[in-house]
Scaffold this motif. Sequence first.
Motif, PDB file in Angstrom:
ATOM      1  N   HIS A   2      54.932  66.938  26.755  1.00 16.08           N
ATOM      2  CA  HIS A   2      54.360  66.659  28.306  1.00 16.08           C
ATOM      3  C   HIS A   2      53.071  66.622  28.365  1.00 16.08           C
ATOM      4  CE1 HIS A   2      53.107  71.008  28.127  1.00 16.08           C
ATOM      5  NE2 HIS A   2      52.674  70.701  29.249  1.00 16.08           N
ATOM      6  N   ASP A  74      53.775  66.584  34.332  1.00 13.37           N
ATOM      7  CA  ASP A  74      54.805  65.739  34.363  1.00 13.37           C
ATOM      8  C   ASP A  74      56.126  66.757  34.088  1.00 13.37           C
ATOM      9  OD1 ASP A  74      54.348  65.839  31.583  1.00 13.37           O
ATOM     10  OD2 ASP A  74      54.424  63.722  31.416  1.00 13.37           O
ATOM     11  N   ARG A 112      53.361  69.485  40.485  1.00 11.86           N
ATOM     12  CA  ARG A 112      53.834  68.107  40.037  1.00 11.86           C
ATOM     13  C   ARG A 112      52.830  67.201  40.038  1.00 11.86           C
ATOM     14  NH1 ARG A 112      54.414  65.590  44.809  1.00 11.86           N
ATOM     15  NH2 ARG A 112      54.914  66.421  46.553  1.00 11.86           N
TER      16      ARG A 112
END
Length: 126
Positions: A2, A74, A112
């Motif tokens: 990630h 993400d 986010r």
Amino acid sequence: MHRSRINGILIDCNTDDIDAAAHFWAEALGRPVDPDHPGTRGNYRMLATPEGEISVQIQRVEHDSRIHLDIETDDIPAEVERLQKLGATIDKQMERWVVMRAPSGHRFCVVRVQRDGFSKDAISWA
């Protein structure tokens, strides 16, 4: 794998007048309030963000005034897990973000992806 990066600085203001607080910080930082930004709503005011720089958001809060960072990612669960391995703890699980506390006691949020350029600037973690 990630990715994550610093998204912005949030200035938490325990105030009845969020517009006055936003005006002060806009003048102090040389970034006007961005009334058209989707983050400017209710208890939040976004300052204009020059390209390639982190965002600054002013928010009305009920706790003591302070400043905290947001880390955008993400994959929120993977980033929270990575930070826990470094010694951070979860303070509060919100619907769309996680409030964490660093070993030093500083609070920060994992959110986010919110800012343009993430795919170019974010750090990849295995």
